[in-house]
Write an enzyme that holds these catalytic residues in place. Structure first.
Site: not given
Ligand code: 13P
Ligand code: 13P
Ligand code: MG
Ligand code: MG
Ligand code: MG
Ligand code: MG
Length: 364
Positions: A11, A226, A229
């Site tokens: 991504d 974080y 995902k």
């Protein structure tokens, strides 16, 4: 020469928010891979699942090859540059470093590769997911390769009757184990039923011939913060000693709950969709999976076929919407929200830090 299929994804920016890859990135990636055809790689196909840019490549250089990984890395860097120019969301999100050192593993992108001797005819299925983690494949790989109620070939095809070998990784303790099915079925399930920690890396025949390969990277553990995902990929070979194409995709008729979805922090139904629907919208989801089918022929990719673009999968999509309503009604409550040990890899510890001085011991 043997053929290698390498699926490498990242991504590197999306719009709006985390919903989909921008066409300019897809165009750039496709063009760069096309230019590498005939030298570094043999054939390629570029697509996206949600905000993840997916590079599907064939070549004769084997797994973990530095040239192939460098090509993928350069594509991601160039696409991230375009994403930054357009101020796309999360531009460069999954690129954890900036200096390439021979292999993209550990640098953010997800990788599923397999090298094999081409059979007389070699169908492969490439699965690509968004808004979930690598363990999401566990249930489906078990159904494909070890459940005779899914794969009738395990029962009626003499070339499959002996079963398969599952390579399972413990992504927390960084160790691995091999299970033979059907003999070790219950032991296998004891581990892979906990998909946040135990992830099927690959499946092979007992002869050692590769049948399936997945990406097992856990992004947040590598990054230490974080970053969304992992949004895993998987390659599965079909027919002639492996499950048939239909046996490989039928498990996705069952709408299971997977971890991911909004902020990578929620359980939600895993929805199989056609490529035109591979955009994560509702509550940044629900988690989605696409599947492209190819015939591999002299290292070329004949295809793709969009496998879930089929009314036969409409019912599971409807069920996923129903499950989505049920889960969403929980709001910030478990089991919609992930359990506390998994929330460790999200933004929740930041909230705990803010509140740590306000806690006091209970009165006697
Ligand atoms: P066809 O007769 O359509 O080739 O089907 C063969 C088969 O085995 C399907 O699973
Ligand atoms: P991605 O991993 O797909 O970028 O998802 C991140 C997120 O926070 C979605 O709400
Ligand atoms: Mg994103
Ligand atoms: Mg081509
Ligand atoms: Mg994603
Ligand atoms: Mg992601």
């Amino acid at each position: 020469a043997k053929t290698t299929v390498s699926v490498i994804k990242a991504d590197v920016g999306s719009f709006p928010g985390h919903s989909r890859t921008h066409p300019k990135l897809l165009e750039k990636a496709a063009q760069m891979l096309k230019e590498a055809e005939g030298t570094v790689i043999t054939d390629s196909f570029v697509t996206h699942c949600g905000d993840d840019l997916e590079l599907i490549m064939t070549h004769t250089k084997g797994e973990d090859n530095a040239e192939i990984h460098e090509l993928a890395w350069n594509v991601f860097m160039e696409c991230a540059k375009i994403a930054k120019e357009m101020k796309l969301y999360g531009a460069g999100q999954d690129l954890l470093g900036d200096a390439f050192s021979g292999n993209v593993k550990g640098m953010g992108p997800g990788v599923a590769e397999m090298e094999f001797e081409e059979r007389g005819s070699d169908p492969i299925l490439v699965f690509m997911a968004d808004k979930t983690e690598p363990g999401a494949w566990n249930f489906f790989l078990y159904k494909m390769f070890a459940d005779p109620f899914n794969t009738s070939g395990l029962v009626i095809d003499p070339s499959m009757h002996e079963g398969f070998v599952f390579e399972v990784h413990d992504v927390i303790a960084k160790r691995r184990i091999y299970f033979n099915t059907p003999e070790d079925t219950y032991s296998l399930l004891a581990y892979i039923g906990a998909p946040s920690r135990y992830v099927i890396k690959g499946v092979s025949k007992k002869s050692g011939e590769i049948a399936a390969s997945t990406s097992t990277q856990r992004l947040n553990m590598m990054a230490g913060r974080y970053v969304g995902k992992d949004d895993p990929v998987m390659v599965v070979r079909a027919q002639s000693g492996f499950p048939s194409v239909g046996e490989v995709i039928d498990p996705f008729r069952t709408p299971i709950l997977v971890a991911g979805w909004m902020r990578g922090s929620h359980h939600g139904p895993f929805m199989p969709v056609g490529v035109c629907d591979a955009n994560c919208t509702q509550f940044d989801g629900p988690p989605r999976v696409i599947c492209l089918g190819f015939q591999v022929s002299d290292c070329k990719l004949i295809g793709p076929a969009d496998m879930f673009d089929d009314p036969a999968f409409d019912r599971v999509r409807d069920k996923c919407c129903e499950i989505s309503d049920l889960m969403r009604n929980h709001g910030p409550f478990e089991p919609h929200r992930l359990s506390l040990d998994e929330m460790e890899y999200t933004t929740l510890p930041g909230v705990e830090k803010q509140l740590k001085d306000r806690w006091e011991p209970l009165p006697e």
